[in-house]
Design an enzyme around this catalytic site. Structure first.
Site: not given
Ligand code: KIV
Length: 273
Positions: A52-53, A91, A121, A123, A191
Protein backbone atom coordinates in the site's frame (compact mmCIF):
# COMPACT_ATOMS: atom_id res chain seq x y z
CA UNK A 1 13.25 -23.16 -12.24
CA UNK A 2 12.01 -24.97 -15.38
CA UNK A 3 9.13 -27.39 -15.85
CA UNK A 4 10.85 -28.90 -18.89
CA UNK A 5 7.94 -27.76 -21.05
CA UNK A 6 9.47 -24.43 -21.95
CA UNK A 7 7.45 -22.76 -19.18
CA UNK A 8 8.86 -21.42 -15.93
CA UNK A 9 7.44 -23.04 -12.80
CA UNK A 10 5.51 -20.78 -10.47
CA UNK A 11 6.84 -20.38 -6.94
CA UNK A 12 4.68 -21.83 -4.21
CA UNK A 13 4.45 -21.03 -0.52
CA UNK A 14 6.03 -24.41 0.12
CA UNK A 15 9.07 -23.29 -1.96
CA UNK A 16 9.17 -20.06 0.06
CA UNK A 17 9.30 -21.96 3.38
CA UNK A 18 11.74 -24.57 2.05
CA UNK A 19 14.18 -21.92 0.84
CA UNK A 20 14.14 -20.44 4.34
CA UNK A 21 14.60 -23.90 5.90
CA UNK A 22 17.64 -24.48 3.64
CA UNK A 23 19.12 -21.20 4.88
CA UNK A 24 18.68 -19.42 1.53
CA UNK A 25 17.84 -15.73 1.88
CA UNK A 26 14.47 -14.71 0.43
CA UNK A 27 14.25 -11.72 -1.93
CA UNK A 28 11.10 -9.61 -2.10
CA UNK A 29 10.48 -6.28 -3.84
CA UNK A 30 7.39 -4.16 -4.35
CA UNK A 31 5.71 -3.49 -7.69
CA UNK A 32 2.42 -1.87 -8.56
CA UNK A 33 1.93 -2.47 -12.28
CA UNK A 34 2.45 -5.05 -15.01
CA UNK A 35 5.60 -3.48 -16.54
CA UNK A 36 7.63 -3.39 -13.33
CA UNK A 37 5.98 -6.66 -12.24
CA UNK A 38 7.40 -8.33 -15.34
CA UNK A 39 10.86 -6.77 -14.95
CA UNK A 40 11.25 -7.78 -11.29
CA UNK A 41 9.86 -11.25 -12.01
CA UNK A 42 12.44 -11.67 -14.79
CA UNK A 43 15.12 -10.57 -12.27
CA UNK A 44 14.53 -13.70 -10.20
CA UNK A 45 12.90 -12.40 -7.01
CA UNK A 46 11.08 -14.91 -4.80
CA UNK A 47 8.05 -12.71 -4.24
CA UNK A 48 6.56 -9.42 -5.35
CA UNK A 49 4.64 -7.31 -2.86
CA UNK A 50 1.93 -4.98 -4.09
CA UNK A 51 2.40 -2.68 -1.11
CA UNK A 52 0.00 0.00 0.00
CA UNK A 53 3.12 2.17 -0.32
CA UNK A 54 1.56 2.64 -3.78
CA UNK A 55 -0.34 5.46 -2.01
CA UNK A 56 2.90 7.32 -1.23
CA UNK A 57 4.78 6.41 -4.40
CA UNK A 58 2.20 6.67 -7.17
CA UNK A 59 -0.83 8.49 -5.75
CA UNK A 60 1.22 11.16 -3.92
CA UNK A 61 -0.49 10.65 -0.53
CA UNK A 62 1.56 11.46 2.56
CA UNK A 63 0.61 8.17 4.23
CA UNK A 64 -0.89 4.79 3.32
CA UNK A 65 -4.16 5.54 5.13
CA UNK A 66 -6.18 6.87 2.15
CA UNK A 67 -5.47 3.79 -0.01
CA UNK A 68 -8.71 1.95 -0.86
CA UNK A 69 -9.56 -1.70 -1.47
CA UNK A 70 -10.46 -0.81 -5.08
CA UNK A 71 -7.00 0.69 -5.61
CA UNK A 72 -5.31 -2.43 -4.21
CA UNK A 73 -7.43 -4.76 -6.36
CA UNK A 74 -6.58 -2.64 -9.43
CA UNK A 75 -2.82 -2.62 -8.74
CA UNK A 76 -2.83 -6.32 -7.80
CA UNK A 77 -4.52 -7.28 -11.06
CA UNK A 78 -2.14 -5.10 -13.09
CA UNK A 79 0.94 -6.53 -11.34
CA UNK A 80 -0.33 -10.10 -11.67
CA UNK A 81 -0.43 -9.57 -15.44
CA UNK A 82 3.36 -9.16 -15.39
CA UNK A 83 4.34 -11.61 -12.64
CA UNK A 84 4.29 -15.16 -14.02
CA UNK A 85 6.74 -16.98 -11.74
CA UNK A 86 7.25 -15.24 -8.38
CA UNK A 87 4.72 -15.24 -5.56
CA UNK A 88 2.45 -12.20 -5.46
CA UNK A 89 1.46 -10.80 -2.06
CA UNK A 90 -0.88 -7.85 -1.64
CA UNK A 91 -1.28 -5.39 1.24
CA UNK A 92 -4.75 -5.10 2.71
CA UNK A 93 -5.49 -1.39 3.18
CA UNK A 94 -6.35 0.42 6.41
CA UNK A 95 -9.68 -0.68 7.99
CA UNK A 96 -10.37 -3.48 5.52
CA UNK A 97 -9.46 -6.22 8.04
CA UNK A 98 -9.71 -4.79 11.59
CA UNK A 99 -13.47 -4.21 11.86
CA UNK A 100 -14.61 -7.86 11.91
CA UNK A 101 -13.24 -11.23 10.81
CA UNK A 102 -16.18 -11.57 8.38
CA UNK A 103 -15.37 -8.28 6.65
CA UNK A 104 -11.68 -9.21 6.61
CA UNK A 105 -12.52 -12.50 4.91
CA UNK A 106 -14.71 -10.87 2.26
CA UNK A 107 -12.14 -8.15 1.54
CA UNK A 108 -9.17 -10.53 1.42
CA UNK A 109 -11.26 -12.81 -0.79
CA UNK A 110 -11.69 -9.96 -3.30
CA UNK A 111 -7.95 -9.34 -3.42
CA UNK A 112 -7.36 -13.05 -4.06
CA UNK A 113 -10.17 -13.60 -6.58
CA UNK A 114 -10.13 -10.26 -8.45
CA UNK A 115 -6.48 -9.28 -7.91
CA UNK A 116 -4.94 -12.70 -8.51
CA UNK A 117 -2.89 -12.59 -5.29
CA UNK A 118 -1.14 -15.61 -3.78
CA UNK A 119 -1.53 -14.15 -0.30
CA UNK A 120 -2.39 -11.00 1.62
CA UNK A 121 -0.45 -8.90 4.15
CA UNK A 122 -2.05 -7.56 7.33
CA UNK A 123 -0.37 -5.16 9.78
CA UNK A 124 -0.11 -5.64 13.55
CA UNK A 125 -1.07 -8.32 16.05
CA UNK A 126 -3.91 -6.80 18.07
CA UNK A 127 -6.74 -9.14 19.10
CA UNK A 128 -8.86 -7.92 16.15
CA UNK A 129 -6.05 -8.51 13.66
CA UNK A 130 -5.33 -11.98 15.08
CA UNK A 131 -9.04 -12.86 14.78
CA UNK A 132 -8.94 -11.68 11.17
CA UNK A 133 -5.80 -13.73 10.46
CA UNK A 134 -7.46 -16.89 11.85
CA UNK A 135 -10.65 -16.38 9.81
CA UNK A 136 -8.77 -15.63 6.60
CA UNK A 137 -6.31 -18.51 6.97
CA UNK A 138 -9.19 -20.83 7.86
CA UNK A 139 -10.76 -19.99 4.50
CA UNK A 140 -7.58 -21.00 2.68
CA UNK A 141 -6.03 -17.57 2.15
CA UNK A 142 -2.32 -17.28 3.04
CA UNK A 143 -1.52 -14.38 5.37
CA UNK A 144 1.74 -12.51 5.84
CA UNK A 145 2.04 -10.49 9.06
CA UNK A 146 3.81 -7.14 9.51
CA UNK A 147 5.37 -6.01 12.81
CA UNK A 148 7.66 -3.24 14.03
CA UNK A 149 6.88 0.04 12.31
CA UNK A 150 3.46 -0.57 10.79
CA UNK A 151 2.75 2.36 8.43
CA UNK A 152 -1.05 2.24 8.87
CA UNK A 153 -0.44 3.11 12.57
CA UNK A 154 1.90 5.99 11.78
CA UNK A 155 -0.23 8.37 13.84
CA UNK A 156 -0.07 6.34 17.06
CA UNK A 157 3.60 5.41 16.51
CA UNK A 158 4.61 9.07 16.13
CA UNK A 159 6.18 8.81 12.68
CA UNK A 160 8.38 6.34 10.81
CA UNK A 161 10.81 5.50 13.64
CA UNK A 162 12.69 2.44 14.83
CA UNK A 163 10.46 0.41 17.18
CA UNK A 164 11.16 -1.89 20.17
CA UNK A 165 14.29 -0.12 21.37
CA UNK A 166 13.76 -1.24 25.00
CA UNK A 167 13.45 -4.70 26.59
CA UNK A 168 9.66 -4.51 27.00
CA UNK A 169 9.20 -3.46 23.38
CA UNK A 170 11.46 -6.26 22.16
CA UNK A 171 9.58 -8.86 24.22
CA UNK A 172 6.25 -7.62 22.83
CA UNK A 173 7.48 -7.98 19.22
CA UNK A 174 8.70 -11.54 19.88
CA UNK A 175 5.38 -12.44 21.58
CA UNK A 176 3.37 -10.85 18.74
CA UNK A 177 5.37 -12.80 16.15
CA UNK A 178 4.63 -16.07 17.97
CA UNK A 179 0.94 -15.17 18.16
CA UNK A 180 0.87 -14.45 14.42
CA UNK A 181 2.56 -17.77 13.70
CA UNK A 182 0.06 -19.57 15.95
CA UNK A 183 -2.82 -17.80 14.15
CA UNK A 184 -1.55 -19.29 10.88
CA UNK A 185 0.59 -16.57 9.23
CA UNK A 186 3.06 -18.01 6.71
CA UNK A 187 5.63 -15.19 7.05
CA UNK A 188 6.15 -11.86 8.84
CA UNK A 189 7.57 -8.56 7.57
CA UNK A 190 9.72 -6.86 10.23
CA UNK A 191 10.06 -3.12 9.59
CA UNK A 192 12.37 -0.65 11.37
CA UNK A 193 13.58 -2.80 14.25
CA UNK A 194 16.99 -3.01 15.93
CA UNK A 195 18.91 -5.84 14.22
CA UNK A 196 19.16 -7.75 17.53
CA UNK A 197 15.38 -7.68 18.05
CA UNK A 198 14.71 -8.90 14.49
CA UNK A 199 17.26 -11.69 15.08
CA UNK A 200 15.39 -12.73 18.25
CA UNK A 201 12.10 -12.83 16.35
CA UNK A 202 13.68 -14.85 13.54
CA UNK A 203 14.98 -17.35 16.11
CA UNK A 204 11.61 -17.55 17.87
CA UNK A 205 9.46 -18.51 14.86
CA UNK A 206 9.73 -21.17 12.17
CA UNK A 207 8.11 -19.11 9.43
CA UNK A 208 10.31 -16.75 7.36
CA UNK A 209 10.86 -13.18 8.56
CA UNK A 210 11.31 -10.56 5.83
CA UNK A 211 13.16 -7.46 7.00
CA UNK A 212 13.14 -3.83 5.91
CA UNK A 213 15.38 -1.73 8.11
CA UNK A 214 15.63 -4.70 10.49
CA UNK A 215 19.18 -5.97 10.02
CA UNK A 216 20.76 -8.98 8.35
CA UNK A 217 19.48 -11.87 10.49
CA UNK A 218 16.01 -11.93 8.92
CA UNK A 219 15.18 -14.85 6.61
CA UNK A 220 14.92 -12.40 3.70
CA UNK A 221 14.77 -8.73 2.76
CA UNK A 222 12.20 -6.51 1.07
CA UNK A 223 12.74 -3.07 -0.43
CA UNK A 224 10.36 -0.72 -2.15
CA UNK A 225 11.29 -0.92 -5.85
CA UNK A 226 11.16 2.83 -6.50
CA UNK A 227 13.54 3.37 -3.55
CA UNK A 228 16.11 0.75 -4.60
CA UNK A 229 16.03 2.03 -8.19
CA UNK A 230 16.70 5.59 -7.01
CA UNK A 231 13.45 6.80 -8.57
CA UNK A 232 12.16 8.15 -5.25
CA UNK A 233 15.27 10.26 -4.75
CA UNK A 234 13.93 12.44 -1.91
CA UNK A 235 13.72 9.42 0.43
CA UNK A 236 16.98 8.71 2.28
CA UNK A 237 16.54 6.47 5.34
CA UNK A 238 19.66 4.84 6.81
CA UNK A 239 18.58 1.31 5.82
CA UNK A 240 18.11 2.11 2.12
CA UNK A 241 20.76 1.04 -0.39
CA UNK A 242 20.23 2.39 -3.90
CA UNK A 243 21.18 0.10 -6.78
CA UNK A 244 20.51 2.64 -9.55
CA UNK A 245 19.97 6.38 -9.97
CA UNK A 246 16.94 6.31 -12.26
CA UNK A 247 15.55 9.68 -11.17
CA UNK A 248 18.67 11.31 -12.66
CA UNK A 249 18.32 9.16 -15.80
CA UNK A 250 14.66 10.20 -16.24
CA UNK A 251 15.44 13.90 -15.84
CA UNK A 252 18.41 13.85 -18.22
CA UNK A 253 16.60 11.73 -20.85
CA UNK A 254 13.55 14.03 -20.86
CA UNK A 255 15.80 17.12 -20.87
CA UNK A 256 17.70 15.71 -23.88
CA UNK A 257 14.41 15.01 -25.69
CA UNK A 258 13.28 18.61 -25.02
CA UNK A 259 16.57 20.02 -26.30
CA UNK A 260 16.32 17.90 -29.48
CA UNK A 261 12.72 19.01 -30.13
CA UNK A 262 13.49 22.67 -29.50
CA UNK A 263 16.67 22.48 -31.55
CA UNK A 264 14.93 20.85 -34.54
CA UNK A 265 17.03 17.64 -34.19
CA UNK A 266 14.06 15.38 -33.45
CA UNK A 267 12.49 13.86 -35.42
CA UNK A 268 15.22 13.57 -38.05
CA UNK A 269 15.05 11.50 -41.25
CA UNK A 270 15.90 8.28 -39.36
CA UNK A 271 12.81 8.71 -37.20
CA UNK A 272 10.37 9.88 -39.88
CA UNK A 273 8.28 8.05 -42.51
O1 KIV B 1 3.67 -1.10 1.56
C1 KIV B 1 4.82 -1.57 1.44
O2 KIV B 1 5.52 -1.33 0.46
C2 KIV B 1 5.31 -2.42 2.51
C3 KIV B 1 6.79 -2.73 2.52
C4 KIV B 1 7.54 -1.56 2.99
C5 KIV B 1 7.09 -3.92 3.31
O3 KIV B 1 4.58 -2.81 3.37
Amino acid sequence: MSTGTGETARMTLRDFQERKDRGEKLVVVTAYDSLFGRLVDESGVDAVLVGDSVGNLLAGYDSTLPVTLEQMVYHARATRAGVKRALLFVDMPFLTYQVSPQRALLNCGRVMAEGGADGVKLEGASDSVLAAVRAVVDAGIPVMGHLGFTPQSVNTLGGARVQARDAAGAKKIVDDAKRLEDAGAFSIVLELLPAKVAARVTEAVRIPTIGIGAGAACSGQVLVLHDLLGLNDGFNPKFLKRYATLADDVRSAVRAFGEDVRGGRYPDDDHSF
